[in-house]
Every structure is written in C-alpha cells, then in structure tokens.
Design a protein around this motif. Structure first.
Motif, PDB file in Angstrom:
ATOM      1  N   ASP A  17       0.800  -1.232   0.000  1.00  0.00           N
ATOM      2  CA  ASP A  17       0.000   0.000   0.000  1.00  0.00           C
ATOM      3  C   ASP A  17       0.834   1.284   0.000  1.00  0.00           C
ATOM      4  N   LEU A  18       1.992   1.263  -0.639  1.00  0.00           N
ATOM      5  CA  LEU A  18       2.876   2.427  -0.640  1.00  0.00           C
ATOM      6  C   LEU A  18       2.201   3.656  -1.252  1.00  0.00           C
ATOM      7  N   GLY A  19       1.467   3.462  -2.344  1.00  0.00           N
ATOM      8  CA  GLY A  19       0.768   4.582  -2.975  1.00  0.00           C
ATOM      9  C   GLY A  19      -0.284   5.188  -2.064  1.00  0.00           C
ATOM     10  N   GLN A  20      -0.996   4.347  -1.344  1.00  0.00           N
ATOM     11  CA  GLN A  20      -2.003   4.844  -0.410  1.00  0.00           C
ATOM     12  C   GLN A  20      -1.350   5.578   0.760  1.00  0.00           C
ATOM     13  N   LEU A  21      -0.239   5.043   1.249  1.00  0.00           N
ATOM     14  CA  LEU A  21       0.472   5.718   2.338  1.00  0.00           C
ATOM     15  C   LEU A  21       0.970   7.091   1.885  1.00  0.00           C
ATOM     16  N   ALA A  22       1.424   7.175   0.635  1.00  0.00           N
ATOM     17  CA  ALA A  22       1.871   8.466   0.102  1.00  0.00           C
ATOM     18  C   ALA A  22       0.707   9.438   0.013  1.00  0.00           C
ATOM     19  N   ALA A  23      -0.444   8.962  -0.448  1.00  0.00           N
ATOM     20  CA  ALA A  23      -1.625   9.840  -0.554  1.00  0.00           C
ATOM     21  C   ALA A  23      -2.024  10.378   0.807  1.00  0.00           C
ATOM     22  N   VAL A  24      -2.004   9.517   1.814  1.00  0.00           N
ATOM     23  CA  VAL A  24      -2.346   9.947   3.172  1.00  0.00           C
ATOM     24  C   VAL A  24      -1.329  10.974   3.657  1.00  0.00           C
ATOM     25  N   SER A  25      -0.058  10.690   3.432  1.00  0.00           N
ATOM     26  CA  SER A  25       0.991  11.606   3.869  1.00  0.00           C
ATOM     27  C   SER A  25       0.935  12.935   3.129  1.00  0.00           C
ATOM     28  N   ASN A  26       0.540  12.902   1.869  1.00  0.00           N
ATOM     29  CA  ASN A  26       0.388  14.132   1.077  1.00  0.00           C
ATOM     30  C   ASN A  26      -0.891  14.880   1.437  1.00  0.00           C
ATOM     31  N   GLU A  27      -1.756  14.223   2.195  1.00  0.00           N
ATOM     32  CA  GLU A  27      -3.069  14.768   2.556  1.00  0.00           C
ATOM     33  C   GLU A  27      -3.890  15.091   1.315  1.00  0.00           C
ATOM     34  N   ALA A  28      -3.770  14.215   0.316  1.00  0.00           N
ATOM     35  CA  ALA A  28      -4.517  14.380  -0.927  1.00  0.00           C
ATOM     36  C   ALA A  28      -4.670  13.029  -1.600  1.00  0.00           C
ATOM     37  N   VAL A  29      -5.861  12.749  -2.034  1.00  0.00           N
ATOM     38  CA  VAL A  29      -6.109  11.506  -2.760  1.00  0.00           C
ATOM     39  C   VAL A  29      -6.392  11.889  -4.205  1.00  0.00           C
ATOM     40  N   PRO A  30      -5.491  11.521  -5.116  1.00  0.00           N
ATOM     41  CA  PRO A  30      -5.698  11.901  -6.516  1.00  0.00           C
ATOM     42  C   PRO A  30      -6.892  11.163  -7.116  1.00  0.00           C
ATOM     43  N   VAL A  31      -7.759  11.903  -7.770  1.00  0.00           N
ATOM     44  CA  VAL A  31      -8.925  11.291  -8.416  1.00  0.00           C
ATOM     45  C   VAL A  31      -8.858  11.427  -9.934  1.00  0.00           C
ATOM     46  N   ASP A  32      -7.824  12.111 -10.424  1.00  0.00           N
ATOM     47  CA  ASP A  32      -7.695  12.278 -11.865  1.00  0.00           C
ATOM     48  C   ASP A  32      -7.553  10.913 -12.516  1.00  0.00           C
ATOM     49  N   GLY A  33      -8.268  10.726 -13.590  1.00  0.00           N
ATOM     50  CA  GLY A  33      -8.242   9.462 -14.307  1.00  0.00           C
ATOM     51  C   GLY A  33      -9.290   8.465 -13.837  1.00  0.00           C
ATOM     52  N   LEU A  34      -9.918   8.745 -12.701  1.00  0.00           N
ATOM     53  CA  LEU A  34     -10.974   7.858 -12.217  1.00  0.00           C
ATOM     54  C   LEU A  34     -12.295   8.209 -12.881  1.00  0.00           C
ATOM     55  N   PRO A  35     -13.154   7.218 -13.089  1.00  0.00           N
ATOM     56  CA  PRO A  35     -14.490   7.513 -13.606  1.00  0.00           C
ATOM     57  C   PRO A  35     -15.247   8.415 -12.614  1.00  0.00           C
ATOM     58  N   LEU A  36     -16.186   9.173 -13.108  1.00  0.00           N
ATOM     59  CA  LEU A  36     -16.936  10.116 -12.288  1.00  0.00           C
ATOM     60  C   LEU A  36     -17.558   9.430 -11.067  1.00  0.00           C
ATOM     61  N   GLN A  37     -18.093   8.228 -11.253  1.00  0.00           N
ATOM     62  CA  GLN A  37     -18.726   7.531 -10.127  1.00  0.00           C
ATOM     63  C   GLN A  37     -17.721   7.302  -8.991  1.00  0.00           C
ATOM     64  N   GLN A  38     -16.505   6.901  -9.324  1.00  0.00           N
ATOM     65  CA  GLN A  38     -15.494   6.696  -8.290  1.00  0.00           C
ATOM     66  C   GLN A  38     -15.083   8.024  -7.652  1.00  0.00           C
ATOM     67  N   GLN A  39     -14.975   9.074  -8.452  1.00  0.00           N
ATOM     68  CA  GLN A  39     -14.639  10.389  -7.906  1.00  0.00           C
ATOM     69  C   GLN A  39     -15.704  10.840  -6.906  1.00  0.00           C
ATOM     70  N   MET A  40     -16.961  10.607  -7.244  1.00  0.00           N
ATOM     71  CA  MET A  40     -18.061  10.982  -6.361  1.00  0.00           C
ATOM     72  C   MET A  40     -18.024  10.159  -5.070  1.00  0.00           C
ATOM     73  N   LEU A  41     -17.692   8.879  -5.186  1.00  0.00           N
ATOM     74  CA  LEU A  41     -17.584   8.030  -3.996  1.00  0.00           C
ATOM     75  C   LEU A  41     -16.461   8.516  -3.080  1.00  0.00           C
ATOM     76  N   VAL A  42     -15.321   8.854  -3.659  1.00  0.00           N
ATOM     77  CA  VAL A  42     -14.194   9.353  -2.866  1.00  0.00           C
ATOM     78  C   VAL A  42     -14.597  10.630  -2.143  1.00  0.00           C
ATOM     79  N   ALA A  43     -15.215  11.558  -2.869  1.00  0.00           N
ATOM     80  CA  ALA A  43     -15.633  12.822  -2.263  1.00  0.00           C
ATOM     81  C   ALA A  43     -16.673  12.593  -1.166  1.00  0.00           C
ATOM     82  N   GLY A  44     -17.629  11.734  -1.438  1.00  0.00           N
ATOM     83  CA  GLY A  44     -18.660  11.447  -0.448  1.00  0.00           C
ATOM     84  C   GLY A  44     -18.096  10.765   0.782  1.00  0.00           C
ATOM     85  N   PHE A  45     -17.180   9.854   0.572  1.00  0.00           N
ATOM     86  CA  PHE A  45     -16.556   9.139   1.677  1.00  0.00           C
ATOM     87  C   PHE A  45     -15.749  10.104   2.546  1.00  0.00           C
ATOM     88  N   ALA A  46     -15.040  11.018   1.897  1.00  0.00           N
ATOM     89  CA  ALA A  46     -14.199  11.967   2.626  1.00  0.00           C
ATOM     90  C   ALA A  46     -15.024  12.878   3.532  1.00  0.00           C
TER      91      ALA A  46
END
Length: 120
Positions: free
Chosen positions: A66-95
């Motif tokens: 999970d190195l990429g996920q650990l980096a996202a947490v450490s960066n305090e940002a989860v990249p959503v670029d390239g994800l389908p809109l439904q996944q982007q909406m799920l990430v935003a809603g979850f956050a």
C-alpha cells in the motif's frame, strides 16, 4: 519533525534491509535530505517517487504494501484524476462522511474481500 505514515513504512523497510538513508539515496540518484523530506512530509511524494521507492524495495525482496495509499495519506490528498466520475463521487462522499471506527473497519474489510476476489 515527525515521520508521516509513508515515512514510517519506508524507514522500517530501510532498516529491515540494512540500508541507510544515504545508501538508499545514492542508489536512487538523489540526496538523503530529499528522501528525508518525503519521509517527514516536508516534500510531497509524487507518483514517480512512489514508483521508484516501491521498485527499490521490491528489487531488494522487501516490497512495501500500500505504498501509494500511504503516500496519498501523507500528502493529505487523494488523486482522483483518471478515475471515472462515479469513483470520484464516492471518494468525495466518503471523505465528507462521519463513519464510526467500527463502520470504517467494516468498510475496509469489505474492500479487502472484494479486492481479494478480483485477484483470484
């Protein structure tokens, strides 16, 4: 400065394989201060560096899960670029949700179960 989640995982892996910050930096053609800055959160961790560091440890026979996920947490940002809109909406809603610790544990277990099935 305290280590980030990414930094803790990288430092532990480095110690486990007997590498110093200086020796790792030399192999990755960078400086120890740059690697240290990523470990402590003074520098953001790019996808390119996640890949280089991940490959470094894989080649040493010590991959970091999970190195990429650990980096996202450490960066305090989860990249959503390239994800389908439904996944982007799920990430935003979850956050923006207010799940309990138990609910988060159940969601994590469900995701792990789904990912395990996909790998079979």
């Amino acid at each position: 400065m305290a280590l980030t989640a990414f930094g803790k995982a990288v430092r532990k892996a480095r110690v486990d394989i007997g590498q110093t910050l200086l020796s790792m930096a030399a192999e990755l053609d960078t400086t120890a201060s740059f690697l240290s800055a990523m470990e402590t959160g003074r520098k953001k961790i790019s996808a390119q560096w996640v890949g280089k560091i991940g490959k470094f440890f894989e080649e040493k026979g010590h991959p970091i899960a999970d190195l990429g996920q650990l980096a996202a947490v450490s960066n305090e940002a989860v990249p959503v670029d390239g994800l389908p809109l439904q996944q982007q909406m799920l990430v935003a809603g979850f956050a923006k949700s207010s799940f309990t610790a138990e609910e988060l544990k159940q969601i994590a277990q469900l995701l792990e179960k789904i990912n395990k099935r996909k790998k079979e």
